[in-house]
Design a protein around this motif. Sequence first.
Motif, PDB file in Angstrom:
ATOM      1  N   THR A 138      19.165  -9.252 -14.170  1.00 55.78           N
ATOM      2  CA  THR A 138      18.168  -8.240 -13.810  1.00 55.78           C
ATOM      3  C   THR A 138      17.775  -7.427 -15.043  1.00 55.78           C
ATOM      4  O   THR A 138      16.598  -7.146 -15.257  1.00 55.78           O
ATOM      5  N   ARG A 139      18.754  -7.061 -15.855  1.00 55.80           N
ATOM      6  CA  ARG A 139      18.476  -6.281 -17.074  1.00 55.80           C
ATOM      7  C   ARG A 139      17.559  -7.057 -18.015  1.00 55.80           C
ATOM      8  O   ARG A 139      16.657  -6.487 -18.629  1.00 55.80           O
ATOM      9  N   ALA A 140      17.764  -8.365 -18.120  1.00 56.87           N
ATOM     10  CA  ALA A 140      16.902  -9.193 -18.971  1.00 56.87           C
ATOM     11  C   ALA A 140      15.475  -9.241 -18.419  1.00 56.87           C
ATOM     12  O   ALA A 140      14.513  -9.270 -19.183  1.00 56.87           O
ATOM     13  N   LYS A 141      15.343  -9.221 -17.117  1.00 55.77           N
ATOM     14  CA  LYS A 141      14.028  -9.294 -16.471  1.00 55.77           C
ATOM     15  C   LYS A 141      13.318  -7.941 -16.477  1.00 55.77           C
ATOM     16  O   LYS A 141      12.100  -7.871 -16.597  1.00 55.77           O
ATOM     17  N   CYS A 142      14.092  -6.864 -16.326  1.00 55.86           N
ATOM     18  CA  CYS A 142      13.495  -5.524 -16.224  1.00 55.86           C
ATOM     19  C   CYS A 142      14.399  -4.503 -16.912  1.00 55.86           C
ATOM     20  O   CYS A 142      15.142  -3.770 -16.248  1.00 55.86           O
ATOM     21  N   PRO A 143      14.339  -4.437 -18.242  1.00 56.41           N
ATOM     22  CA  PRO A 143      15.218  -3.505 -18.963  1.00 56.41           C
ATOM     23  C   PRO A 143      14.937  -2.034 -18.649  1.00 56.41           C
ATOM     24  O   PRO A 143      15.778  -1.173 -18.926  1.00 56.41           O
ATOM     25  N   GLU A 144      13.793  -1.730 -18.062  1.00 58.39           N
ATOM     26  CA  GLU A 144      13.441  -0.347 -17.741  1.00 58.39           C
ATOM     27  C   GLU A 144      14.202   0.190 -16.527  1.00 58.39           C
ATOM     28  O   GLU A 144      14.255   1.399 -16.309  1.00 58.39           O
ATOM     29  N   ALA A 145      14.761  -0.694 -15.706  1.00 54.64           N
ATOM     30  CA  ALA A 145      15.455  -0.272 -14.490  1.00 54.64           C
ATOM     31  C   ALA A 145      16.823   0.315 -14.823  1.00 54.64           C
ATOM     32  O   ALA A 145      17.449  -0.046 -15.820  1.00 54.64           O
ATOM     33  N   THR A 146      17.287   1.202 -13.972  1.00 56.51           N
ATOM     34  CA  THR A 146      18.660   1.691 -14.019  1.00 56.51           C
ATOM     35  C   THR A 146      19.485   0.741 -13.171  1.00 56.51           C
ATOM     36  O   THR A 146      19.141   0.487 -12.012  1.00 56.51           O
ATOM     37  N   LEU A 147      20.568   0.203 -13.739  1.00 55.48           N
ATOM     38  CA  LEU A 147      21.328  -0.837 -13.054  1.00 55.48           C
ATOM     39  C   LEU A 147      22.809  -0.500 -13.021  1.00 55.48           C
ATOM     40  O   LEU A 147      23.349   0.053 -13.984  1.00 55.48           O
ATOM     41  N   HIS A 148      23.449  -0.857 -11.897  1.00 57.80           N
ATOM     42  CA  HIS A 148      24.876  -0.598 -11.708  1.00 57.80           C
ATOM     43  C   HIS A 148      25.537  -1.808 -11.070  1.00 57.80           C
ATOM     44  O   HIS A 148      24.980  -2.409 -10.144  1.00 57.80           O
ATOM     45  N   ASP A 208       0.811  -1.225   0.000  1.00 57.58           N
ATOM     46  CA  ASP A 208       0.000   0.000   0.000  1.00 57.58           C
ATOM     47  C   ASP A 208       0.845   1.276   0.000  1.00 57.58           C
ATOM     48  O   ASP A 208       0.326   2.367   0.185  1.00 57.58           O
ATOM     49  N   VAL A 209       2.140   1.145  -0.229  1.00 56.27           N
ATOM     50  CA  VAL A 209       3.019   2.319  -0.279  1.00 56.27           C
ATOM     51  C   VAL A 209       2.948   2.907  -1.685  1.00 56.27           C
ATOM     52  O   VAL A 209       3.168   2.202  -2.668  1.00 56.27           O
ATOM     53  N   PRO A 210       2.609   4.199  -1.803  1.00 52.95           N
ATOM     54  CA  PRO A 210       2.536   4.796  -3.138  1.00 52.95           C
ATOM     55  C   PRO A 210       3.912   4.799  -3.800  1.00 52.95           C
ATOM     56  O   PRO A 210       4.916   5.066  -3.153  1.00 52.95           O
ATOM     57  N   PRO A 211       3.973   4.487  -5.099  1.00 51.67           N
ATOM     58  CA  PRO A 211       5.264   4.400  -5.776  1.00 51.67           C
ATOM     59  C   PRO A 211       5.948   5.750  -5.929  1.00 51.67           C
ATOM     60  O   PRO A 211       5.315   6.795  -5.955  1.00 51.67           O
ATOM     61  N   GLY A 212       7.253   5.663  -6.037  1.00 49.89           N
ATOM     62  CA  GLY A 212       8.115   6.814  -6.264  1.00 49.89           C
ATOM     63  C   GLY A 212       9.409   6.287  -6.842  1.00 49.89           C
ATOM     64  O   GLY A 212       9.397   5.453  -7.745  1.00 49.89           O
ATOM     65  N   THR A 213      10.528   6.711  -6.274  1.00 47.28           N
ATOM     66  CA  THR A 213      11.828   6.214  -6.701  1.00 47.28           C
ATOM     67  C   THR A 213      12.315   5.183  -5.694  1.00 47.28           C
ATOM     68  O   THR A 213      12.127   5.340  -4.493  1.00 47.28           O
ATOM     69  N   ALA A 214      12.945   4.118  -6.200  1.00 51.75           N
ATOM     70  CA  ALA A 214      13.392   3.044  -5.324  1.00 51.75           C
ATOM     71  C   ALA A 214      14.801   2.605  -5.687  1.00 51.75           C
ATOM     72  O   ALA A 214      15.175   2.571  -6.860  1.00 51.75           O
ATOM     73  N   LEU A 215      15.558   2.241  -4.665  1.00 49.40           N
ATOM     74  CA  LEU A 215      16.884   1.648  -4.813  1.00 49.40           C
ATOM     75  C   LEU A 215      16.831   0.258  -4.214  1.00 49.40           C
ATOM     76  O   LEU A 215      16.456   0.090  -3.052  1.00 49.40           O
ATOM     77  N   ASP A 216      17.203  -0.740  -5.013  1.00 51.49           N
ATOM     78  CA  ASP A 216      17.303  -2.117  -4.535  1.00 51.49           C
ATOM     79  C   ASP A 216      18.782  -2.451  -4.420  1.00 51.49           C
ATOM     80  O   ASP A 216      19.474  -2.620  -5.415  1.00 51.49           O
ATOM     81  N   ILE A 217      19.264  -2.524  -3.179  1.00 56.95           N
ATOM     82  CA  ILE A 217      20.664  -2.833  -2.903  1.00 56.95           C
ATOM     83  C   ILE A 217      20.821  -4.351  -2.908  1.00 56.95           C
ATOM     84  O   ILE A 217      20.149  -5.053  -2.166  1.00 56.95           O
ATOM     85  N   GLY A 218      21.731  -4.848  -3.723  1.00 62.87           N
ATOM     86  CA  GLY A 218      21.916  -6.289  -3.841  1.00 62.87           C
ATOM     87  C   GLY A 218      20.749  -6.916  -4.572  1.00 62.87           C
ATOM     88  O   GLY A 218      20.136  -7.867  -4.117  1.00 62.87           O
ATOM     89  N   CYS A 219      20.443  -6.384  -5.745  1.00 56.83           N
ATOM     90  CA  CYS A 219      19.216  -6.760  -6.471  1.00 56.83           C
ATOM     91  C   CYS A 219      19.254  -8.169  -7.033  1.00 56.83           C
ATOM     92  O   CYS A 219      18.225  -8.676  -7.486  1.00 56.83           O
ATOM     93  N   GLY A 220      20.403  -8.827  -7.006  1.00 57.85           N
ATOM     94  CA  GLY A 220      20.475 -10.214  -7.461  1.00 57.85           C
ATOM     95  C   GLY A 220      19.979 -10.371  -8.882  1.00 57.85           C
ATOM     96  O   GLY A 220      20.379  -9.641  -9.781  1.00 57.85           O
ATOM     97  N   GLU A 221      19.069 -11.312  -9.080  1.00 58.27           N
ATOM     98  CA  GLU A 221      18.575 -11.624 -10.423  1.00 58.27           C
ATOM     99  C   GLU A 221      17.343 -10.814 -10.813  1.00 58.27           C
ATOM    100  O   GLU A 221      16.756 -11.045 -11.857  1.00 58.27           O
ATOM    101  N   GLY A 222      16.944  -9.855  -9.971  1.00 59.07           N
ATOM    102  CA  GLY A 222      15.981  -8.855 -10.394  1.00 59.07           C
ATOM    103  C   GLY A 222      14.511  -9.092 -10.128  1.00 59.07           C
ATOM    104  O   GLY A 222      13.676  -8.317 -10.591  1.00 59.07           O
ATOM    105  N   ALA A 223      14.135 -10.105  -9.385  1.00 56.61           N
ATOM    106  CA  ALA A 223      12.708 -10.353  -9.151  1.00 56.61           C
ATOM    107  C   ALA A 223      12.049  -9.191  -8.403  1.00 56.61           C
ATOM    108  O   ALA A 223      10.936  -8.778  -8.757  1.00 56.61           O
ATOM    109  N   ASP A 224      12.734  -8.645  -7.387  1.00 62.81           N
ATOM    110  CA  ASP A 224      12.155  -7.515  -6.650  1.00 62.81           C
ATOM    111  C   ASP A 224      12.172  -6.247  -7.494  1.00 62.81           C
ATOM    112  O   ASP A 224      11.223  -5.455  -7.452  1.00 62.81           O
TER     113      ASP A 224
END
Length: 184
Positions: free
Chosen positions: A70-80, A30-46
């Motif tokens: 992660t890029r294959a799963k979610c190409p829209e994300a910014t990844l480093h 129920d948290v309204p979306p905004g900007t998010a950082l996933d630290i240790g995103c692994g294979e990108g499911a989250d």
Amino acid sequence: MNHDFEQFYASQDQVWSGNPNENLVNALGDVPPGTALDIGCGEGADVKWLHDQGWVVTGIDPSATAIERTRAKCPEATLHVGTFEELELGTYDLIVASYVPLAKDAGKKLKACLNDGGKLVLLHHEFPLHQAPEDYLMPHNAHELLGGEWDIKVTKKQRSVQHGKGKHHKDDLLLTATVREHAK
């Protein structure tokens, strides 16, 4: 931190279940979306789940193989490729770290990376206290390591994972935290 995450991911085709973490999904439903950082995103499911909920997501992981997945799963994300401690990052409405070995002094940088009113969500397996790592920021030591500038809530959560390396862990600790307004 002496972990070889690249070897860990490169040694197999898929490490984790491929599903978003159910405790993260429940915590953020129920948290309204905004900007998010996933630290240790692994294979990108989250990362993928957050993106599908409307979040603008940045994912980081020290493994180039994990970032490729992660890029294959979610190409829209910014990844480093890199660790939270070494990368220069912006600010976010949400920071997520699931089962990540964050340095015990990461609190100052976490606070600096959160927008006003932002939320930190930290998930770790529940360890008996005598086995819990003290070198890392964990739910059991967060009050001490993050300090009094944070409002912190830690709850025990059950999880059910049928596939992947994490399937044997059933008990998690979920930390949600925000920086107090006067502390920014």
